[in-house]
Write an enzyme that holds these catalytic residues in place. Structure first.
Site, short mmCIF file in Angstrom:
data_model
loop_
_atom_site.label_atom_id
_atom_site.label_comp_id
_atom_site.label_asym_id
_atom_site.label_seq_id
_atom_site.Cartn_x
_atom_site.Cartn_y
_atom_site.Cartn_z
N TYR A 233 -33.84 69.46 29.88
CA TYR A 233 -32.99 69.98 30.74
C TYR A 233 -33.14 71.57 31.08
O TYR A 233 -33.19 72.07 32.05
CB TYR A 233 -31.36 69.64 30.50
CG TYR A 233 -30.76 68.18 30.89
CD1 TYR A 233 -30.38 67.84 32.15
CD2 TYR A 233 -31.00 67.30 29.70
CE1 TYR A 233 -30.04 66.28 32.28
CE2 TYR A 233 -30.24 66.12 30.00
CZ TYR A 233 -30.24 65.39 31.09
OH TYR A 233 -29.90 64.56 31.41
N TRP B 258 -31.92 61.97 35.71
CA TRP B 258 -30.53 61.73 35.30
C TRP B 258 -29.62 62.78 36.49
O TRP B 258 -29.96 63.72 36.64
CB TRP B 258 -30.22 62.54 34.02
CG TRP B 258 -28.87 62.39 33.51
CD1 TRP B 258 -27.85 63.30 33.86
CD2 TRP B 258 -28.40 61.14 32.77
NE1 TRP B 258 -26.83 62.60 33.72
CE2 TRP B 258 -26.75 61.41 32.69
CE3 TRP B 258 -28.90 60.18 32.43
CZ2 TRP B 258 -26.10 60.54 32.41
CZ3 TRP B 258 -27.96 59.03 31.79
CH2 TRP B 258 -26.60 59.49 31.66
N GLU C 93 -19.22 63.47 32.81
CA GLU C 93 -20.04 63.96 32.07
C GLU C 93 -19.29 64.43 30.86
O GLU C 93 -19.04 65.38 30.50
CB GLU C 93 -20.38 65.27 32.95
CG GLU C 93 -21.61 66.24 32.27
CD GLU C 93 -22.79 65.55 31.53
OE1 GLU C 93 -23.13 64.56 32.16
OE2 GLU C 93 -23.25 66.08 30.84
N GLU D 257 -34.78 61.49 30.40
CA GLU D 257 -33.75 62.13 31.27
C GLU D 257 -34.24 63.58 31.48
O GLU D 257 -35.07 64.33 30.61
CB GLU D 257 -32.47 62.35 30.46
CG GLU D 257 -31.60 61.18 30.16
CD GLU D 257 -30.27 61.43 29.42
OE1 GLU D 257 -29.94 62.69 29.38
OE2 GLU D 257 -30.07 60.67 28.62
#
Lengths: 467, 213
Positions: free
Chosen positions: A322, A415, A422, A377
């Site tokens: 991420y 994702w 979350e 992800e």
């Protein structure tokens, strides 16, 4: 001067940072250079989307920290979530609309086995039916066995602090693989062992809310061992080659990795960033490489353990990526470290640095392990949905560049398919390609702008998004 | 009486020379920080600019020593480490065979959080005949966590903890001017730090063999 530095860096063996930011990504070409059979999909997890769960997380959601703050920032509870347990057909249509050829979802252990001696066959059948329908739609299912949540009875016996959980998890994985193996070949044993250990046992912001360096390391070790045991059990139980590629089961785990950037050229900043990277990014891949779990907490724990079955337990490495953290040594902080995003950097809705170069760097790095990689992800909290198209394009561009340089990357799962619960942040951050109306009982799904981006890439891959 | 004593000290040819004397230096260099992982390494490079000065009182308050070093670290490639400025300020005492200074080193970076990083720093030196032993903690503006260096004449070779080395060398250019090179590199767990600086040095003994460390 720049050339001189590049030369010097090359002499030192340093891999220099690529510059992808600001580069125009040609969407009409994106994905065309990826290998045939590349999996382009989306991901979810059971607790975040299914709704009406009853597990250790639902207990956590109902309680508060000692100072009165709710465990979930916005005070919400997972509740009905996106109601995906009852709306799978609807979600399947979303995947078809995307043109996805893969879907990563997780199995809710607490739903299948709410008590130790109770196995709900109707739930197993429903999950099997999902896999059947996905496969019929040309969508490869990737099944995650453990995605953060535990049945209450497992948590009550110590959860991941207990060796007994390894036994229970191994039996669960075996039974699951036996039931779903006819339709599922891609198995993800454990999602993000490092994140679960840090959030739950170091920071104490996830269940069970502990703050112990020693427990953090022990739980991380146990989750890696859980992977090894589950991998063995799945391979033994899943003998059916659903996709006829000659392998009935491809087993791996989803490893969350971040870029830890020393804040400055200070030796201390570099040292703290290095130690953080070694613990957070390297422990899992070192375990895959050596078959040993090696973790050290000075003065508290020095673990170097060979785990039977760990070596060779990875058929692939799943990479969840991420963001990047800048790391500053801070002697006034108990952890001697402060992680932050510098002013001026592009950020997502949670304040995370948007750094597509990081995906490229991590793919190159983990390619050295000699395992195929799936990006299990990658996504962005983006409440308005305006940032997601660029985020998606830039990260796929980074992936494609790594692939063009020889990295064996076989899939990308965005994702997420839908906005969802979350974890500690509740429903405020929105990660979905499809926006969900959490106020309405129908949990209406609406396309975000990034769906068009995804569909274009799918077309470039030779897939056929539904109109 | 006091004035007479000062005059005697100032003019006495028998006054032994202190281990160190005044010196100023200005230099340029390169540094690299990074870490290794699974067989590879990531790193960041910076251009270093250094100005330093040392004052050693030889008459009034004889032996009182102060040193200061100002360094600028400028990464030429964007997106990695941020530019920073370091300042080391130390004070102490220098005798005929030893010197000991201590103080603090602060590193400031506008975009870092926190912006200021403050560390203690020490440097001790002992001369035994032709050999000098130098020990430092967060020396070289904080870039060497701990080192022990042996110097003979114009050259020095040191150990940097936990695993590293330090090399210094000086060549004389004129009576009071020299050129000094310092290189250090060390590993701490999987972290790697390397630095090379070349400085022009000037002072009463800067051009002397073995002269002014």
């Amino acid at each position: 001067m720049r050339r001189l530095f590049l030369l010097w860096a090359a002499c030192l063996g340093c891999e220099l940072r690529p510059q992808l930011a600001g580069r125009e990504v040609d969407l009409s070409e994106l994905g065309k250079r990826l290998r045939p059979g590349f999996l382009l999909g989306a991901a979810t997890s059971s607790h975040q989307v299914e709704g009406n769960n009853s597990n250790d997380w639902t207990d956590w959601e109902e309680t508060s920290f000692e100072d009165g703050r709710p465990h979930i920032e916005d005070g919400s509870r997972s509740g009905l979530a996106t109601d995906s347990y009852s709306r799978f057909e609807e979600d399947l249509q979303l995947l078809r609309r995307l043109g996805a050829n893969a879907y990563r979802f997780s199995i809710e252990w607490s739903r299948l086995q709410p008590e130790e001696n109770l196995w709900r066959e109707e739930v197993a059948n429903r999950y099997l039916q999902w896999a059947i329908e996905l496969r019929q739609a040309g969508i490869e299912p990737m099944v995650t066995v453990h995605h953060f949540t535990l049945p209450k009875w497992v948590a009550a016996r110590g959860g991941w602090e207990s060796d007994g959980t390894l036994e229970h998890f191994e039996r669960f994985a075996s039974r699951l693989a036996g039931r779903l193996g006819s339709e599922v070949d891609l198995w993800c044993t454990v999602n993000e062992p490092n994140v679960q250990a840090v959030q739950g046992y170091l920071l104490g912001i996830w269940p069970p809310g502990k703050q112990s360096n020693r427990d953090t390391a022990l739980v991380m070790a146990r989750l890696i061992e859980a992977h090894a045991r589950a991998a063995k059990a799945i391979r033994a139980a899943d003998r059916q080659d659903a996709d006829h590629d000659g392998k009935p089961a491809m087993v791996g785990l989803a490893h969350h990795a971040r870029i830890f950037q020393p804040a400055t050229g200070s030796a201390l900043d570099a040292s703290v960033a290095a130690l953080t990277d070694d613990f957070f990014n390297e422990t899992v891949v070192r375990a895959a490489r050596t078959g040993r779990i090696q973790l050290s907490v000075p003065g508290q724990l020095d673990l170097d353990k060979e785990v039977p079955g760990l070596l060779g337990s990875f058929d692939y490495l799943g990479l969840n990526y991420y963001t990047r953290d800048h790391v500053r040594a801070d002697l006034s902080d108990p952890s001697f470290s402060h992680q932050y995003v510098p002013e001026g950097r592009p950020r997502n809705g949670l304040g995370w640095d948007i750094y597509p170069e990081g995906l490229y760097l991590l793919l190159r790095r983990f390619a050295r392990e000699g395992l195929p990689i799936y990006v299990t992800e990658n996504g962005i909290a983006d409440n308005g949905g305006e940032q997601r198209p660029t985020y998606l394009a830039e990260h796929l561009f980074a992936l494609e560049r790594a692939a063009s340089e020889g990295v064996d990357v076989r899939g990308y799962f965005h994702w997420s398919l839908l906005d969802n619960f979350e974890w500690a942040e509740g429903y405020e951050p929105r990660f979905g390609l499809f926006r969900v109306d959490f106020d309405g009982p129908e949990r209406t799904r609406t396309e975000t702008q990034a769906v068009d981006t995804f569909r274009q890439v799918a077309r470039n891959l030779g897939l056929s998004p539904a109109p | 009486m006091g004035a007479l004593l000062c005059l005697l000290l100032a003019t006495s040819p028998a006054t032994p020379e202190l281990l160190l004397s005044h010196e100023g230096a200005m230099g340029l260099g390169l540094s690299g920080v990074g870490y290794t992982h699974g067989g590879g390494r990531w790193g960041d490079l910076s251009l270093e600019r250094v100005v330093s000065a040392r004052l050693v009182f030889e008459r009034f308050l004889r032996g009182l020593t102060a040193d200061a070093s100002l360094g600028q670290s400028l990464p030429p490639l964007g997106g990695g480490v941020a530019p920073s400025t370091s300042l080391s300020l130390r004070a102490g005492y220098t005798g005929e065979r030893f010197s000991l200074v201590g103080g603090a080193v602060g590193q400031y970076s506008l975009s870092a959080q926190p912006r200021l990083q403050l560390l203690p720093t020490f440097r001790a030196q002992l001369r035994l005949g032709e050999l000098s032993f130098v020990a430092g903690v967060f020396d070289y503006r904080g870039q060497a966590p701990a080192h022990l260096t042996f110097e003979v004449g114009d050259f020095g070779l040191g150990y940097v903890a936990p695993m590293g080395a330090l090399v210094t060398g000086r060549i004389r250019l004129a009576e009071h001017v020299g050129l000094e090179a310092t290189a250090l590199a060390f590993r701490l767990a999987n972290a790697e730090v390397a630095m090379l600086t070349i400085s022009a040095v000037a002072g009463p003994r800067s051009g002397r063999a073995g002269g002014n460390r």
